[in-house]
Scaffold this motif. Structure first.
Motif, PDB file in Angstrom:
ATOM      1  N   ARG A 104      29.221  47.177  -8.050  1.00 35.69           N
ATOM      2  CA  ARG A 104      29.458  47.190  -6.738  1.00 35.69           C
ATOM      3  C   ARG A 104      29.997  48.230  -6.080  1.00 35.69           C
ATOM      4  O   ARG A 104      31.201  48.615  -6.097  1.00 35.69           O
ATOM      5  N   ASP A 262      34.883  39.255  -8.880  1.00 38.54           N
ATOM      6  CA  ASP A 262      33.969  38.435  -7.339  1.00 38.54           C
ATOM      7  C   ASP A 262      35.039  38.581  -6.326  1.00 38.54           C
ATOM      8  O   ASP A 262      34.508  38.682  -5.419  1.00 38.54           O
ATOM      9  N   ASP A 266      34.689  41.214  -2.854  1.00 40.15           N
ATOM     10  CA  ASP A 266      34.425  40.714  -1.188  1.00 40.15           C
ATOM     11  C   ASP A 266      35.526  41.535  -0.263  1.00 40.15           C
ATOM     12  O   ASP A 266      35.194  41.905   0.813  1.00 40.15           O
TER      13      ASP A 266
END
Ligand code: IPM
Ligand code: MN
Length: 370
Positions: A104, A262, A266
């Motif tokens: 990411r 996770d 965000d």
């Protein structure tokens, strides 16, 4: 001529709209760089499940093995109980294909608004390597005395050394490769002189999770010895949430567990301009990898042409890097950067363009018209 087979799962809600734009960009860049892309669409997702009761059959899993990569829009449907599609499609792909890395990148592009005051694109430019197959995601746990006052539920955080080592190795190698030609901007003159080219931060919670992070720590330090050019760092996950806001310039590569990854990605996505921008890759370096924007299916916006396709286009860039088309990947990124400069906002409905207009602008930039 290089040739790639891509399995496309547009999915639910706004998934098909953003995938459409990503594929437009993929077609333009493959024409320009003269490689061939063949796509096949698989209509799995909420609508298919409601119609047939089928989530993702083994026959499709078998078929995916013939593809170079999977490009997925989003899954999640308001009429399907939460968990069914997530577990049955997303997590099934990640687990069954051992996509043990969730990559990411966090990059604030020029002209993108960040909620963090006084931070510039050069301050927010790092990559999170989230372990993608272990942790509480393995679903190991149980209820005891279910439904009684003595009920206890457990959900086990579990990691094998093998899982940790392959993830940590990937993160070190990535850091080394990222700075093959250009050292990371955050190193001091002394560090540069000492031969460092990049930095990796292990994000954990070793003060409480004393088994799992003891293992991570030992493996991290063992692998670090093979990468003398990579400076090492450790940050607890709670402190990570402070630094990612206060001093994101401190990061180059962050490596972390599945659950922490996770959550912090965000937070990271918000700092880079929100869910309209953030891409991700679920990678098995020797197997079938899957690429998807971080955002969900946003069913309330379906069909309105208001969703930002930049995340899906940035996802194409990640996929091209993975396929080895690095020049094409870099050009998709620079075309995207040019498109972003003309957009009013990264937020839903505020872009100043429709979803497909944004795709068109990126395509025009690739074709030298932007
Ligand atoms: C993500 C998502 C998934 C996850 C969900 C939908 C299962 O939040 O890709 O980050 O938790 O990994
Ligand atoms: Mn998530």
């Amino acid at each position: 001529m290089n040739s790639y087979n891509i399995a496309v799962i547009p999915g639910d809600g706004i998934g098909p709209e953003v995938v459409n734009e990503g594929l437009k960009v993929l077609a333009a860049i493959s024409a320009k760089y003269q490689f061939k892309v063949t796509t096949k669409t698989f209509n799995f997702g909420g609508a298919h499940y409601l119609k047939t009761g089928e989530v993702l059959p083994d026959s499709a899993m078998e078929e995916f093995k013939n593809f170079n990569a999977i490009y997925l829009g989003a899954v999640g449907h308001p009429d399907v109980k939460p968990g069914i599609l997530e577990r049955g499609i997303l997590l099934k792909l990640r687990f069954d294909f051992e996509q043990y890395i969730n990559l990411r990148p966090v990059c604030l592009y020029e002209n993108v608004e960040t909620p963090i005051k006084n931070k510039r694109p050069e301050d927010i430019d790092y990559i999170v390597v989230r372990e993608n197959t272990g942790d509480v995601y393995t679903g190991q746990g149980e209820f005891r005395n279910k439904g009684t006052n003595d009920e206890v539920a457990t959900q086990v955080m579990i990691y094998s050394r093998h899982q940790v080592e392959r993830c940590v190795r990937y993160a070190f190698e990535l850091t080394k490769q990222r700075h093959k030609d250009k050292s990371w901007r955050g190193l001091t003159p002394e560090e540069l002189k000492a031969g460092y080219t990049g930095k990796i931060t292990l994000c954990g919670k070793s003060n409480v999770l004393t088994y799992v992070f003891d293992l991570w720590d030992r493996v991290f330090n063992m692998v670090a010895k093979e990468y003398p050019m990579v400076k090492t760092d450790y940050v607890h996950v709670d402190a990570m949430c402070i630094y990612m806001i206060e001093s994101p310039e401190r990061f180059d590569t962050i490596v972390t567990t599945n659950m922490f990854g996770d959550i912090i990605t965000d937070l990271a996505a918000v700092t880079q301009g929100g869910m309209g921008v953030a891409p991700s890759g679920n990678i098995n370096p020797k197997g079938v990898s899957m690429f998807e924007p971080v955002h969900g299916s946003a069913p309330q916006f379906t069909g309105q042409g208001v969703i930002n396709p930049i995340a899906a286009i940035a996802t194409i860039k990640l996929m091209l890097d993975y396929l080895g088309e690095t020049k094409a990947a870099a050009e998709v990124e620079s075309a995207m950067v040019r498109a972003i400069k003309t957009m009013k906002s990264m937020l839903v409905g505020k872009m100043g363009y429709t979803t497909s207009e944004v795709g068109d602008i990126v395509v025009a930039a690739i074709n030298g018209k932007g």
